[in-house]
Design a protein around this motif. Structure first.
Motif, PDB file in Angstrom:
ATOM      1  N   HIS A 195       0.806  -1.222   0.000  1.00 45.64           N
ATOM      2  CA  HIS A 195       0.000   0.000   0.000  1.00 45.64           C
ATOM      3  C   HIS A 195       0.841   1.276   0.000  1.00 45.64           C
ATOM      4  CE1 HIS A 195      -3.924  -1.904   0.400  1.00 45.64           C
ATOM      5  NE2 HIS A 195      -3.404  -2.734   1.292  1.00 45.64           N
ATOM      6  N   ASN A 196       2.115   1.155   0.333  1.00 42.36           N
ATOM      7  CA  ASN A 196       3.009   2.332   0.322  1.00 42.36           C
ATOM      8  C   ASN A 196       4.173   2.108  -0.639  1.00 42.36           C
ATOM      9  OD1 ASN A 196       2.231   4.453   2.561  1.00 42.36           O
ATOM     10  ND2 ASN A 196       1.865   2.431   3.468  1.00 42.36           N
ATOM     11  N   MET A 197       3.886   1.424  -1.730  1.00 39.97           N
ATOM     12  CA  MET A 197       4.926   1.107  -2.697  1.00 39.97           C
ATOM     13  C   MET A 197       5.585   2.356  -3.265  1.00 39.97           C
ATOM     14  SD  MET A 197       6.592  -1.338  -4.070  1.00 39.97           S
ATOM     15  CE  MET A 197       5.562  -2.753  -3.689  1.00 39.97           C
ATOM     16  N   ALA A 198       4.793   3.406  -3.514  1.00 40.20           N
ATOM     17  CA  ALA A 198       5.344   4.618  -4.142  1.00 40.20           C
ATOM     18  C   ALA A 198       6.386   5.305  -3.260  1.00 40.20           C
ATOM     19  CB  ALA A 198       4.210   5.583  -4.496  1.00 40.20           C
ATOM     20  N   PRO A 199       6.064   5.684  -2.008  1.00 45.03           N
ATOM     21  CA  PRO A 199       7.077   6.356  -1.191  1.00 45.03           C
ATOM     22  C   PRO A 199       8.253   5.450  -0.845  1.00 45.03           C
ATOM     23  CG  PRO A 199       5.157   5.847   0.137  1.00 45.03           C
ATOM     24  CD  PRO A 199       4.770   5.588  -1.290  1.00 45.03           C
ATOM     25  N   LEU A 200       7.995   4.156  -0.634  1.00 44.74           N
ATOM     26  CA  LEU A 200       9.084   3.249  -0.297  1.00 44.74           C
ATOM     27  C   LEU A 200      10.000   3.005  -1.500  1.00 44.74           C
ATOM     28  CD1 LEU A 200       7.173   0.737   1.988  1.00 44.74           C
ATOM     29  CD2 LEU A 200       8.916   2.378   2.667  1.00 44.74           C
ATOM     30  N   THR A 201       9.433   3.054  -2.709  1.00 46.45           N
ATOM     31  CA  THR A 201      10.253   2.938  -3.911  1.00 46.45           C
ATOM     32  C   THR A 201      11.145   4.161  -4.058  1.00 46.45           C
ATOM     33  OG1 THR A 201       8.607   1.573  -5.048  1.00 46.45           O
ATOM     34  CG2 THR A 201      10.224   2.703  -6.424  1.00 46.45           C
ATOM     35  N   VAL A 202      10.579   5.335  -3.793  1.00 46.19           N
ATOM     36  CA  VAL A 202      11.378   6.569  -3.838  1.00 46.19           C
ATOM     37  C   VAL A 202      12.494   6.502  -2.807  1.00 46.19           C
ATOM     38  CG1 VAL A 202      11.353   9.065  -3.417  1.00 46.19           C
ATOM     39  CG2 VAL A 202       9.519   7.997  -4.751  1.00 46.19           C
ATOM     40  N   TYR A 203      12.151   6.066  -1.602  1.00 45.81           N
ATOM     41  CA  TYR A 203      13.151   5.968  -0.540  1.00 45.81           C
ATOM     42  C   TYR A 203      14.232   4.946  -0.911  1.00 45.81           C
ATOM     43  CZ  TYR A 203      15.126   5.836   4.133  1.00 45.81           C
ATOM     44  OH  TYR A 203      15.984   5.926   5.204  1.00 45.81           O
ATOM     45  N   GLY A 204      13.806   3.812  -1.464  1.00 44.08           N
ATOM     46  CA  GLY A 204      14.763   2.811  -1.909  1.00 44.08           C
ATOM     47  C   GLY A 204      15.645   3.317  -3.033  1.00 44.08           C
TER      48      GLY A 204
END
Length: 273
Positions: A195-204
């Motif tokens: 559900h938080n793929m977008a911010p976690l992808t940016v962080y990654g």
């Protein structure tokens, strides 16, 4: 029981990194020493190949990580920290057993992935083991290239990624939210990533970029970069699970933040864990 969690936009991946930097720069040397300590413990099994030591170091990993997280929490509360604080989870009554159980789960998954890797890449291993000093290295490289299956690599990376995502938020959930059901915590962690793929992808992406940039300097800057990434990830946990109140081992949190305050709180890096 499943914990409630927040869903964020992609831009919050940058906010979490900034919040990690804000906490890190308060006592950078202490956080760097904590990270070095974690690395040293992680390298012990390679220096001393003893099964008992290997198991002890593997089981110590969750304790040291939450010790690092709790140090970041204390900085957010305006307290000072020292290197010995990373060991506090070992003496925290009521939470040690679940951390130990989580460590056993991690160890079990690591063993399963190790066996799977040996099966998937057995042809590559055989080519390396059958290599002789007088054999042309070019021929060996060609044999290895022929033995590599990109589908096997993709399968292993996918399984490894799932394992990492399952344990990433399960660890702070078990300790800070006192989630006793390890499987439920792992399921919740996977759900958070979904559900938080977008911010976690940016962080990654930020993490990957910084690691790549440190490569020309023999990865030495990681001593500086990794503590910030650790803290930033913990800030993401605080933000995502900000709807629930809990306590650190040093005292109660300041209370829940309202939904209207969520953006400003995230950018400042201060949440209740």
């Amino acid at each position: 029981m499943s914990a409630d969690f927040q869903k964020f936009k992609a831009s919050f991946g940058v906010s979490w990194f900034k919040a990690g930097w804000a906490v890190f720069k308060t006592q950078p040397l202490t956080f760097m020493m904590m990270y070095i300590f974690i690395v040293i413990v992680g390298l012990f099994p390679f220096v001393i190949p003893n099964p008992i030591i290997q198991m002890m170091c593997a089981l110590a990993g969750p304790f040291l990580t939450v010790g690092f997280y709790n140090a970041a929490l204390n900085i957010q509360a305006g307290k000072s920290i020292m290197l010995a604080d990373i060991l506090k989870p070992f003496t925290t009554k009521g939470r040690r057993l679940n951390l130990f159980r989580l460590g056993l789960y991690q160890l079990g998954v690591a063993l399963i992935l190790g066996v799977l890797m040996s099966l998937l890449f057995e042809p590559v291993t055989s080519a390396l083991q059958n290599h002789t000093p007088d054999q042309d290295m070019q021929i060996v490289i060609e044999q290895i290239a022929q033995a590599i299956s990109f589908s096997d690599i993709a399968i292993f990376i996918a399984l490894q990624s799932l394992a990492m995502m399952a344990f990433a938020y399960a660890l702070p959930l078990v300790y800070f939210k006192e989630q006793a059901n390890i499987f439920a915590a792992m399921k919740e962690s996977l759900s958070v990533f979904y559900h938080n793929m977008a911010p976690l992808t940016v962080y990654g992406g930020i993490a990957a970029l910084l690691i790549i940039l440190s490569t020309p300097l023999s990865l030495v800057p990681l001593i500086f970069i990794m503590p910030i990434l650790y803290i930033g990830f913990f800030v993401s946990f605080q933000a995502i699970f900000a709807t629930q109140s809990s306590q650190s081992e040093d005292g109660p949190s300041q209370g829940n933040k309202s939904q209207d305050d969520k953006d400003s709180v995230t950018q400042s890096g201060r949440f209740d864990a």
